[in-house]
Write a protein that holds these residues in place. Sequence first.
Motif, PDB file in Angstrom:
ATOM      1  N   TRP A  65       0.827  -1.206   0.000  1.00  0.00           N
ATOM      2  CA  TRP A  65       0.000   0.000   0.000  1.00  0.00           C
ATOM      3  C   TRP A  65       0.864   1.260   0.000  1.00  0.00           C
ATOM      4  O   TRP A  65       0.527   2.256  -0.658  1.00  0.00           O
ATOM      5  CB  TRP A  65      -0.942   0.016   1.195  1.00  0.00           C
ATOM      6  N   ASN A  66       1.981   1.231   0.723  1.00  0.00           N
ATOM      7  CA  ASN A  66       2.875   2.393   0.726  1.00  0.00           C
ATOM      8  C   ASN A  66       3.507   2.616  -0.647  1.00  0.00           C
ATOM      9  O   ASN A  66       3.811   3.759  -1.018  1.00  0.00           O
ATOM     10  CB  ASN A  66       3.956   2.228   1.792  1.00  0.00           C
TER      11      ASN A  66
ATOM     12  N   ASP B 227      -6.460   7.672   0.040  1.00  0.00           N
ATOM     13  CA  ASP B 227      -5.275   8.539   0.055  1.00  0.00           C
ATOM     14  C   ASP B 227      -4.827   8.902  -1.354  1.00  0.00           C
ATOM     15  O   ASP B 227      -4.305   9.999  -1.586  1.00  0.00           O
ATOM     16  CB  ASP B 227      -4.125   7.854   0.806  1.00  0.00           C
ATOM     17  N   CYS B 228      -5.019   7.970  -2.294  1.00  0.00           N
ATOM     18  CA  CYS B 228      -4.585   8.194  -3.681  1.00  0.00           C
ATOM     19  C   CYS B 228      -5.710   8.709  -4.567  1.00  0.00           C
ATOM     20  O   CYS B 228      -5.508   8.879  -5.782  1.00  0.00           O
ATOM     21  CB  CYS B 228      -4.023   6.898  -4.264  1.00  0.00           C
ATOM     22  N   ALA B 229      -6.887   8.946  -3.989  1.00  0.00           N
ATOM     23  CA  ALA B 229      -8.055   9.434  -4.731  1.00  0.00           C
ATOM     24  C   ALA B 229      -8.400   8.506  -5.890  1.00  0.00           C
ATOM     25  O   ALA B 229      -8.696   8.947  -7.003  1.00  0.00           O
ATOM     26  CB  ALA B 229      -7.824  10.859  -5.226  1.00  0.00           C
ATOM     27  N   LEU B 230      -8.346   7.207  -5.633  1.00  0.00           N
ATOM     28  CA  LEU B 230      -8.665   6.197  -6.638  1.00  0.00           C
ATOM     29  C   LEU B 230     -10.020   5.579  -6.328  1.00  0.00           C
ATOM     30  O   LEU B 230     -10.265   5.136  -5.202  1.00  0.00           O
ATOM     31  CB  LEU B 230      -7.586   5.105  -6.661  1.00  0.00           C
TER      32      LEU B 230
ATOM     33  N   SER C  56       2.472  10.074  -5.530  1.00  0.00           N
ATOM     34  CA  SER C  56       3.137  11.353  -5.259  1.00  0.00           C
ATOM     35  C   SER C  56       4.124  11.782  -6.335  1.00  0.00           C
ATOM     36  O   SER C  56       4.541  12.941  -6.356  1.00  0.00           O
ATOM     37  CB  SER C  56       3.875  11.270  -3.918  1.00  0.00           C
ATOM     38  N   VAL C  57       4.503  10.866  -7.251  1.00  0.00           N
ATOM     39  CA  VAL C  57       5.594  11.188  -8.169  1.00  0.00           C
ATOM     40  C   VAL C  57       5.136  11.781  -9.496  1.00  0.00           C
ATOM     41  O   VAL C  57       5.947  12.354 -10.228  1.00  0.00           O
ATOM     42  CB  VAL C  57       6.464   9.937  -8.453  1.00  0.00           C
ATOM     43  N   LEU C  58       3.846  11.650  -9.831  1.00  0.00           N
ATOM     44  CA  LEU C  58       3.405  12.112 -11.144  1.00  0.00           C
ATOM     45  C   LEU C  58       1.916  12.447 -11.085  1.00  0.00           C
ATOM     46  O   LEU C  58       1.132  11.717 -10.488  1.00  0.00           O
ATOM     47  CB  LEU C  58       3.650  11.027 -12.198  1.00  0.00           C
TER      48      LEU C  58
END
Length: 319
Positions: free
Chosen positions: A76-77, A125-128, A84-86
């Motif tokens: 998950w991390n 957290d990733c808005a998925l 966060s990278v793109l």
Amino acid sequence: MANVRRRCGFPNGIDVSARGRSGGISLGWTNDVVVSIQSFSVRHIDFVIEDVIGDNRWRCTGFYGAPEERFRAEAWNLLRHLNSVLTLPWLVIGDFNEILYSFEKQGGLVRNERQMEGFRNVLADCALDDLGYTGQWFTWEKGRFASTNIRERLDRGVANEAWQSLFPHFKLEHLIKSFSDHCPLLLNTDVSTTGNFLRQFRFEAAWVLEGSCEDVVRHLWASTADLLPIKLQKIGQGLSRWYKTLCSSRRAREKDMQQKLNLMYELPVSDESLEDILGLKMELNLEADKEEIFWEQRARVNWLRNGDRNTPFFHNHAS
């Protein structure tokens, strides 16, 4: 995997080896799309797609979640790091080895709520968002008897809002499986897209698995007394007509078997229902054999077109 990709018509690709008998990821693409690999590991392949036709640029991650619960947080991390990278329209698809809610599992031990909450948290957290599906509700199954049968939805596609806005007419299907314990996922980004293809006559190797093929050839051969070239031409025309009719009946029969299989999966699990499911799968396997021969015949063209153009290459594949 490089050989498998080439036989399936994908000359470009990247493969991450399995660890033991589990895992392993492969990505393949054709020459008419530009793919830029961003990163990869035993858990993922992250890449950017530049769609020349639609002038779109978006991101896709093929993901393989940790089978062992103790490594789940690490997986998950990894998703959080990738987020966060793109910043692009983003799709993540694959085997997450986890369910979101308890109703996505039938049979076996009750899933720990903490495990499911960890999966829900990383998607938030990733808005998925989950993309949903059509077809049977589960993607993984094991156990041939009612007492040991387990079904779960471990495979899925998730995407951010930008990706869903870019492809508002997408459709994700859970295809019927007959070999693997997982079912394939088929994602079409535009279900309104259709194609028209013209094909020349070719004798299909898969025809020899059809019981009526030999009788059709015998009948066509005996029905004309022309010279050999004309005779062969008429036989080809007759086989084309026969194949067109055959395709219609085969598609209808296969669709009927898939519908029956879907209905069987909705019934309560019993030894009798699992026996009926196994019988339907065996029939679908025969259809899959025909399909495999169909594509293997075309793969020979791919070998000639995309292979190393040297004598050992041709000798190996001829052998």
